[in-house]
Design an enzyme around this catalytic site. Structure first.
Site, PDB file in Angstrom:
ATOM      1  CG  ASP A  14      -1.980  -1.080   1.099  1.00  0.00           C
ATOM      2  OD1 ASP A  14      -2.691  -1.090   0.078  1.00  0.00           O
ATOM      3  OD2 ASP A  14      -2.057  -1.915   2.006  1.00  0.00           O
ATOM      4  NE  ARG A  94      -0.002   3.344  13.253  1.00  0.00           N
ATOM      5  CZ  ARG A  94       0.820   2.306  13.150  1.00  0.00           C
ATOM      6  NH1 ARG A  94       2.053   2.361  13.639  1.00  0.00           N
ATOM      7  NH2 ARG A  94       0.435   1.202  12.546  1.00  0.00           N
ATOM      8  CG  ASP A 123      -3.148   2.742  13.047  1.00  0.00           C
ATOM      9  OD1 ASP A 123      -3.088   2.929  14.286  1.00  0.00           O
ATOM     10  OD2 ASP A 123      -2.900   1.651  12.518  1.00  0.00           O
ATOM     11  CB  SER A 174      -4.562  -5.563   7.365  1.00  0.00           C
ATOM     12  OG  SER A 174      -3.958  -4.450   7.981  1.00  0.00           O
TER      13      SER A 174
HETATM   14  N1  ARG Z   1      -6.912  -2.212  16.203  1.00  0.00           N
HETATM   15  C1  ARG Z   1      -5.568  -1.930  16.569  1.00  0.00           C
HETATM   16  C2  ARG Z   1      -5.395  -0.498  16.929  1.00  0.00           C
HETATM   17  O1  ARG Z   1      -6.180   0.295  16.544  1.00  0.00           O
HETATM   18  C3  ARG Z   1      -4.599  -2.386  15.546  1.00  0.00           C
HETATM   19  C4  ARG Z   1      -4.655  -1.778  14.184  1.00  0.00           C
HETATM   20  C5  ARG Z   1      -3.655  -2.506  13.384  1.00  0.00           C
HETATM   21  N2  ARG Z   1      -3.452  -2.089  12.056  1.00  0.00           N
HETATM   22  C6  ARG Z   1      -3.302  -2.993  11.071  1.00  0.00           C
HETATM   23  N3  ARG Z   1      -2.939  -2.565   9.919  1.00  0.00           N
HETATM   24  N4  ARG Z   1      -3.529  -4.254  11.241  1.00  0.00           N
HETATM   25  O2  ARG Z   1      -4.485  -0.136  17.620  1.00  0.00           O
END
Ligand code: ARG
Length: 411
Positions: A14, A94, A123, A174
């Protein structure tokens, strides 16, 4: 002069497509920044792929120590879990990545930042809120959110534009990972009725492959931070890496949950966080003997708020500073050692000790060494129960239906 943009680059499909789009469709000179927060796949490959996708530069920065020191350890002191389960590995990374992106942008004189997040997840919120807080006039392009391409469309675009596909065959899931944990979503996992297939796990063994005997380990903490493992002083990176290996081998750290995203969507998520689960349990056990009941009760509330603050993307807030100052003030005496048995997916606390322990055996014992004068309990109870006794006499509340077992049986 061509405009410059800094892209949070993972090396995956991506963000590789994002490089190309930012360059061709938006007309940017693309500077990729990849944060190594642990467990990064082949770094040479990431650089090569970024360049082949059209970036003018791919900078890979090892930020593991920073991540652990300034993000993970504060979360550990706060026993941080979201909805009582998720140790927040992705969420904690993040704000650090946002900080690194801003530093890079300032260094090269760019005012635009890009990331590959979609418009449905957490995110994007964490990145955008952090970026805007750190640099209020920043321009943000979230390629996933703006282009909204399906997985197939991304692959078609990549093939058409000669973007190198990642080496491993593209999986339906993912994933995001760093030293504190792995997050897995999408594919069959979107149905909470379907058990997670074994193939999604990379850090943890299934229970039927864990050693019969289990294993005992000892972790020492100073001011709420883990400092030695099995009596050896080690740095935090080695501590977390070793615990991921050891606890993963015993099947510890698999988490399967439906969580509530910031944007209001419920989503099914799987995590693997062996070291986090061990350290969080050890830390909380040590607090049980080094903090008073009042401290434990208020701290549980603040801890929960701290976990939500991380999840909600509010790292760079005054709210955070306020919560952290309470949490830090509780950690001065969280010193001591915890002995844990790792066995068939469970962490069992087998022993806790501290030179500053509030556990007083002479008070607790029912044996000969008893120092507690039991006769004083009677006066204490008379005063403790006095308001209820007064109320019972004046308001006869104990005669109400709610307290009458028999009336429940009858209606
Ligand atoms: N749900 C988790 C969070 O918001 C993980 C997100 C993970 N991202 C991914 N691309 N799998 O912190």
């Amino acid at each position: 002069m061509t405009k410059k943009i800094v892209l949070a680059y993972s090396g995956g499909l991506d963000t590789s497509v994002a490089v190309n789009i930012l360059q061709k469709e938006y007309g940017y000179e693309v500077y990729c920044m990849t944060a190594d927060l642990g467990n990064l796949p082949d770094s040479q490959d990431i650089v090569r792929r970024g360049l082949e996708s059209g970036a003018v530069e791919v900078e890979l920065i090892d930020a593991k120590a920073d991540f652990l020191q300034h993000f993970v350890l504060p979360a550990l002191k706060a026993n941080a879990l979201y909805q009582n389960k998720y140790p927040l590995a992705t969420a904690l990374a993040r704000p650090l990545i946002a900080q690194m992106l801003i530093e890079k942008a300032n260094q090269i004189g760019a005012n635009a930042i890009a990331h590959g997040c979609t418009g449905k997840g957490n995110d994007q919120v964490r990145f955008d809120v952090s970026l805007q807080t750190l640099k209020p006039d920043v321009e943000i392009i979230a390629t996933g959110r703006e282009n909204n391409m399906t997985r197939e469309e991304v692959i078609v675009y990549a093939n058409k534009n000669n973007i190198p596909l990642p080496p491993i065959k593209s999986s339906p899931y993912s994933t995001d990972e760093n030293i504190w944990g792995r997050s897995i979503e999408c594919g069959d996992l979107e149905d909470p009725w379907i058990a997670p297939p074994e193939e999604i796990y990379e850090w943890t063994k299934p229970i039927n492959e864990t050693p019969m005997q289990g294993e005992e380990i000892e972790i020492e903490f100073k001011n709420g931070e883990p400092v030695s493992l099995n009596k050896q002083k080690i740095d935090t990176i080695s501590m977390v890496q070793q615990l991921n290996d050891i606890a993963g081998k015993h099947g510890i750290g698999r988490i399967d949950m439906v969580e509530d995203r910031i944007v209001g969507i419920k989503s099914r998520e799987i995590y693997e966080s062996p070291a986090a689960i061990v350290l969080l349990q050890a830390h909380k056990s040590l607090e049980s003997i080094t903090l008073t009941r009042k401290q434990i009760e208020l701290k549980e509330f603040i801890d929960n708020e701290y976990g939500k603050m991380i999840y909600d993307g509010l790292w760079f807030s005054s709210h955070h500073i306020n919560l952290a100052s309470y949490i830090n003030s509780t950690q001065e005496h969280v010193n001591g050692t915890v002995r844990l048995k790792l066995w068939h997916g469970s962490v069992i606390v087998n022993g806790i000790k501290s030179d500053e322990s509030l556990y007083d055996p002479k008070l607790a014992t029912y044996g000969d060494d008893d120092d507690f004068d039991q006769s004083i309990a009677k006066g204490f109870i008379a005063i403790w129960g006095m308001p209820l006794k007064t109320q019972a006499k004046k308001q006869k509340h104990t005669e109400k239906k709610e307290f009458n077992r028999k009336s429940y049986l009858n209606n």
